[in-house]
Design an enzyme around this catalytic site. Structure first.
Site, mmCIF file in Angstrom:
data_model
loop_
_atom_site.group_PDB
_atom_site.id
_atom_site.type_symbol
_atom_site.label_atom_id
_atom_site.label_comp_id
_atom_site.label_asym_id
_atom_site.label_seq_id
_atom_site.Cartn_x
_atom_site.Cartn_y
_atom_site.Cartn_z
ATOM 1 N N HIS A 40 0.818 -1.217 0.000
ATOM 2 C CA HIS A 40 0.000 0.000 0.000
ATOM 3 C C HIS A 40 0.852 1.268 0.000
ATOM 4 O O HIS A 40 0.401 2.315 -0.473
ATOM 5 C CB HIS A 40 -1.015 -0.007 1.152
ATOM 6 C CG HIS A 40 -0.477 0.315 2.509
ATOM 7 N ND1 HIS A 40 -0.115 -0.638 3.428
ATOM 8 C CD2 HIS A 40 -0.276 1.509 3.122
ATOM 9 C CE1 HIS A 40 0.285 -0.059 4.540
ATOM 10 N NE2 HIS A 40 0.201 1.253 4.388
ATOM 11 N N ASN B 42 -9.289 -4.028 7.121
ATOM 12 C CA ASN B 42 -8.399 -2.924 7.484
ATOM 13 C C ASN B 42 -8.524 -2.595 8.973
ATOM 14 O O ASN B 42 -9.629 -2.420 9.485
ATOM 15 C CB ASN B 42 -8.751 -1.693 6.642
ATOM 16 C CG ASN B 42 -7.698 -0.613 6.711
ATOM 17 O OD1 ASN B 42 -6.574 -0.852 7.152
ATOM 18 N ND2 ASN B 42 -8.060 0.582 6.277
ATOM 19 N N ASP C 19 1.135 -7.748 2.480
ATOM 20 C CA ASP C 19 1.271 -6.330 2.173
ATOM 21 C C ASP C 19 2.746 -5.951 2.020
ATOM 22 O O ASP C 19 3.338 -5.306 2.883
ATOM 23 C CB ASP C 19 0.605 -5.507 3.283
ATOM 24 C CG ASP C 19 0.385 -4.054 2.887
ATOM 25 O OD1 ASP C 19 0.919 -3.650 1.837
ATOM 26 O OD2 ASP C 19 -0.300 -3.331 3.621
ATOM 27 N N ASN D 94 -8.835 4.237 3.511
ATOM 28 C CA ASN D 94 -7.998 3.987 4.682
ATOM 29 C C ASN D 94 -8.146 5.104 5.703
ATOM 30 O O ASN D 94 -8.285 4.857 6.912
ATOM 31 C CB ASN D 94 -6.539 3.854 4.257
ATOM 32 C CG ASN D 94 -5.615 3.573 5.430
ATOM 33 O OD1 ASN D 94 -5.632 2.501 6.011
ATOM 34 N ND2 ASN D 94 -4.802 4.557 5.786
ATOM 35 N N GLY E 216 2.537 6.308 8.882
ATOM 36 C CA GLY E 216 3.908 6.617 8.493
ATOM 37 C C GLY E 216 4.849 5.473 8.813
ATOM 38 O O GLY E 216 5.905 5.315 8.184
ATOM 39 N N ASN E 217 4.467 4.636 9.810
ATOM 40 C CA ASN E 217 5.239 3.445 10.124
ATOM 41 C C ASN E 217 4.963 2.311 9.144
ATOM 42 O O ASN E 217 5.596 1.255 9.223
ATOM 43 C CB ASN E 217 4.948 2.950 11.541
ATOM 44 C CG ASN E 217 5.788 3.621 12.597
ATOM 45 O OD1 ASN E 217 5.271 4.128 13.593
ATOM 46 N ND2 ASN E 217 7.094 3.627 12.398
ATOM 47 N N SER E 218 4.023 2.509 8.230
ATOM 48 C CA SER E 218 3.779 1.485 7.215
ATOM 49 C C SER E 218 5.056 1.203 6.447
ATOM 50 O O SER E 218 5.718 2.115 5.957
ATOM 51 C CB SER E 218 2.699 1.962 6.245
ATOM 52 O OG SER E 218 1.449 2.037 6.871
ATOM 53 N N PHE F 209 2.519 -3.088 8.775
ATOM 54 C CA PHE F 209 1.576 -2.526 7.812
ATOM 55 C C PHE F 209 0.283 -2.015 8.414
ATOM 56 O O PHE F 209 -0.493 -1.342 7.731
ATOM 57 C CB PHE F 209 1.273 -3.520 6.683
ATOM 58 C CG PHE F 209 0.407 -4.701 7.050
ATOM 59 C CD1 PHE F 209 -0.969 -4.668 6.844
ATOM 60 C CD2 PHE F 209 0.967 -5.858 7.551
ATOM 61 C CE1 PHE F 209 -1.759 -5.764 7.141
ATOM 62 C CE2 PHE F 209 0.185 -6.966 7.853
ATOM 63 C CZ PHE F 209 -1.189 -6.922 7.645
ATOM 64 N N ASP F 210 0.010 -2.259 9.686
ATOM 65 C CA ASP F 210 -1.286 -1.827 10.212
ATOM 66 C C ASP F 210 -1.277 -1.862 11.734
ATOM 67 O O ASP F 210 -0.333 -2.348 12.361
ATOM 68 C CB ASP F 210 -2.396 -2.745 9.677
ATOM 69 C CG ASP F 210 -3.752 -2.059 9.563
ATOM 70 O OD1 ASP F 210 -3.858 -0.888 9.980
ATOM 71 O OD2 ASP F 210 -4.694 -2.677 9.052
#
Length: 725
Positions: free
Chosen positions: A86, A213, A222, A328, A657-659, A675-676
């Site tokens: 993503h 999500n 992801d 999202n 932002g940590n994704s 990712f989440d």
């Protein structure tokens, strides 16, 4: 000089506090703070050297990079970058068309000649330096207030950035820590040629879609692999077939060992923004207005785009990235509101703030000047209340520009021309010479993210919301362009687009270097409208600078009191996240969010088959289902479960932002890709609750299995120094 001394005091206070208050795995720590919390890291199981983690010039920190709007990491000595599907979705969408839909089918470059260029404004940034420049930034602020204070900070920051960027190929910025108490100059190598190497189909990378999500259990692959390129001289360069892979100073090694509950885990990345040190009034505004209004705004835009793209394959692909982002953000706002309501965050924060003020008045505050501190806090709160009167207008006008393509291009071109009339150092950030390549990139990518009918429908919906605001929030220039009668707005917008040539890329890009006089005289309806709107935007920016300057001047006083109060409680002190490099640490941990509900921290491919319905968002690709039935998992299977894992949970402190952030084990090996967050923890950007805060990661064993058995890429596995099973 008062604030310079305050910054020094805060720095001393924070450093003396962190060594003893890191607890409950809370904290997005600056790398420089890690030696002070070494004991806590080792108690969790870390086997490395925290001092080395504090050095951005050495492994593993120099392998962690900012990628687009998220994070990633170098994973080979030939510039391979691992990040989320993503995070790189805009790159995938940019290269997709109905006849070669890489969103649906995925993409594997057979060799380097097959790697696809990213959109021109996509960047990989490698942080090389992070220097405290508080004294330089605050040197000229004594006695200033409002816009004058803001301008003084801006001037000093720009000068520091200009000196930093004297070496070509670097992007620099000055960032505030503790809301204006400290300032740091961040220096980053800017890699501009980035290419798509490996992307799984969306039904793997986004398995579960919006239904899953922020939910656990998850079963999403992801991840995406990119490659960064440079010129033959080894320096950053724009895309060219002659460029060569970037050789990073270090790269992470993907682990081949198994992981289990209780194992140490550590994450490094670029968390966007948190608000944990905001005032009680701001907590209340977030719950009472900001989140409900954001939910309504995002939901409306999604419905408008869905209606306008229905039955149009080209438009659906063009708006895929924007739609994914909107969905999202909508679900995030919904979850944040629910989480803050669940924990009664506004009331808890108000009680905490009142206790802090009572503690201040009690007098046992050490060197704090109680009267001056209380006066500064009151002044800050009054200013925040005044700014709130224009919140609806400011949100809508920002959204109108930010969520459009052609309209934004017209505004950006006119603003760029206006700013060019001033010396470069006096131009607003975002419109200096250093920003020209990014502006050009945005102008060039419009064609692949835009269709006239969809943009006009979206603009119409947003402008009508603006027209419904109270008269006191209206701006004369916006009313002149769009009118005040909603019944006539559609015709006005249609005329703006019908009379514009900006849909032609060569003409749009050609205006980039035109002067203000030529742009104002242009026989183009969108450019004429933007010429009228931009002076109003400048005026509104100046008003905002006045408010921001007062906030920047006064918030350090609030932070001084809050940090001193937290220290008296023995509680953790770290700066709110602001898109700079941070480290979180903890362990792989299960979750029990409600009575009678217990989640284990690992999911397996069995869940993919169980969720599969054959339709979106649970339409697992047939090659994946076949591989699951075959059960050939080889060395990537989890022995205790006798099957293939997919995702895992940790209690790491993360936010947007940590994704794409790499998750490391106790030895610094890469075991997961963040990712989440779980639904119960979405509100952690405002308040951390160790009972609920979890982060969700792609298990690297799942990625390895997909690349070995399902959508094979043996040449990439060899480059990643991984067995082919």
């Amino acid at each position: 000089m008062r604030l310079t001394l305050l910054a020094v005091a805060l720095s001393t206070l924070c450093l003396s506090t962190t060594a003893t208050v890191a607890r409950a795995d809370e904290g997005m720590w600056m790398p420089s703070q890690l030696p002070d919390i070494a004991k806590s890291m080792r108690e969790r199981g870390f086997r490395g050297d925290p001092k080395q983690m504090a050095n951005l010039a050495t492994a593993p920190m120099n392998a962690v990079v900012k990628v687009g709007g998220g994070t990633g990491a170098f994973v080979s000595d030939q510039g391979l970058v691992l990040t989320n599907h993503h995070v790189a979705f805009g790159v995938i969408q940019y290269n997709s068309k109905p006849e070669h839909d890489y969103i649906a089918k995925g993409y594997i470059a057979a060799d380097r000649s097959g790697e696809l260029p990213a959109n021109p404004d996509f960047r990989v940034l490698v942080t090389t330096d992070f220097d405290n420049v508080t004294a330089q930034v605050l040197k000229g602020t004594a006695g200033l207030k409002g816009k004058a204070y803001n301008d003084a900070v801006e001037r000093a920051s720009k000068a520091l950035v200009s000196a930093c960027e004297a070496t070509a190929g670097y992007r620099c910025q000055v960032v505030s820590m503790y809301y204006g108490a400290e300032f740091y100059r961040v220096r980053q190598l800017e890699l501009r040629d980035v290419r798509l190497v490996y992307a799984p189909p969306s039904d793997i990378g986004n398995y579960g879609g919006e239904t899953d999500n922020f939910m656990w259990p998850r079963h999403a692959g992801d991840f995406t692999i990119l490659r960064a390129y440079v010129g033959k001289d080894g320096k950053p360069a724009d895309y060219s077939p002659d460029n060569v892979p970037y050789v990073p100073p270090s790269h992470l090694q993907i682990s081949t060992r198994n992981v289990k509950e209780g194992d140490y885990a550590m994450l490094a990345g670029y968390p966007g923004i948190t608000y944990r040190h905001r005032t009680a009034a701001e907590f209340a505004q977030q719950m009472d207005w900001q989140l409900p209004s954001r939910v309504a705004l995002f939901d409306g835009m999604i419905r408008t785009i869905e209606t306008a793209t229905k039955g149009n394959a080209d438009a659906t692909v063009a708006y895929a990235s924007q739609m994914r982002s909107l969905k999202n953000n909508l679900k995030r706002a919904q979850g944040e509101l629910e989480g803050m309501q669940r924990s009664n965050s506004a009331t808890v924060r108000a009680q905490d703030e009142q206790a802090m003020l009572a503690w201040l008045r009690g007098g046992k505050t050490g060197a704090l000047d109680v009267a001056a501190t209380l006066g500064g806090i009151q002044e800050l709160q009054q200013g925040l209340a005044t700014a709130g009167a224009l919140r609806e207008r400011d949100q809508l006008l920002s959204t109108i520009v930010g969520q459009t393509q052609l309209f934004r291009s017209a505004v950006e071109l006119q603003r760029r021309a206006l700013e060019r009339q001033r010396p470069d150092a006096e131009r607003r950030s975002g419109f200096q010479e250093r920003d020209e390549k990014l502006i050009l990139g945005r102008l060039q990518q419009v064609q692949r993210r835009y269709t006239p009918a969809v943009e006009q429908a979206l603009l119409l919906d947003l402008v009508r919301q603006y027209q419904a605001l109270p008269a006191a929030q209206h701006v004369a220039e916006w009313d002149a362009v769009f009118g005040t009668d909603p019944a006539q707005t559609a015709d006005r917008i249609a005329a703006l687009y019908a009379g514009s040539t900006l849909q032609d890329e060569s003409r749009r890009v050609g205006w980039l270097h035109a002067d203000a006089r030529a742009l104002t005289a242009a026989d183009d309806t969108l450019l004429k409208a933007a010429a009228l709107l931009v002076p109003a935007m400048v005026r509104l920016d100046d008003e905002r600078d006045t408010r921001d300057g007062e906030s920047l001047r006064l918030r350090p006083t609030y932070m001084q009191a809050l940090i001193a109060y937290r220290k008296s409680q023995g509680r953790a002190v770290y700066p709110d996240a602001n898109s700079t490099l941070r480290v979180s640490f903890g362990r792989i941990q299960a979750l029990s969010p409600r009575d009678g509900v217990d989640y284990r921290p690992l999911t397996t491919v069995a869940g993919i088959a169980e969720k599969h319905t054959g339709s979106d968002p649970f339409n697992a690709p047939q090659p994946l289902l076949d591989a699951i039935r075959k059960g050939d998992f080889g060395t990537t299977a989890e022995p205790s479960l006798k099957t293939q894992t997919v995702n895992f949970l940790t209690n790491l402190d993360t936010t947007g932002g940590n994704s794409g952030s790499p998750v490391l084990d106790a030895d610094g090996k890469l075991i997961g890709l963040n990712f989440d967050s779980n639904w119960e923890a979405v509100s952690a950007s405002w308040a951390f609750d160790p009972r609920y805060k979890r982060a969700i990661h792609v298990d690297m064993r799942y990625m390895r299995w997909l690349m070995a058995k399902v959508y094979p890429a043996p040449h990439l596995l060899r480059e990643l120094n991984l067995p082919a099973q």
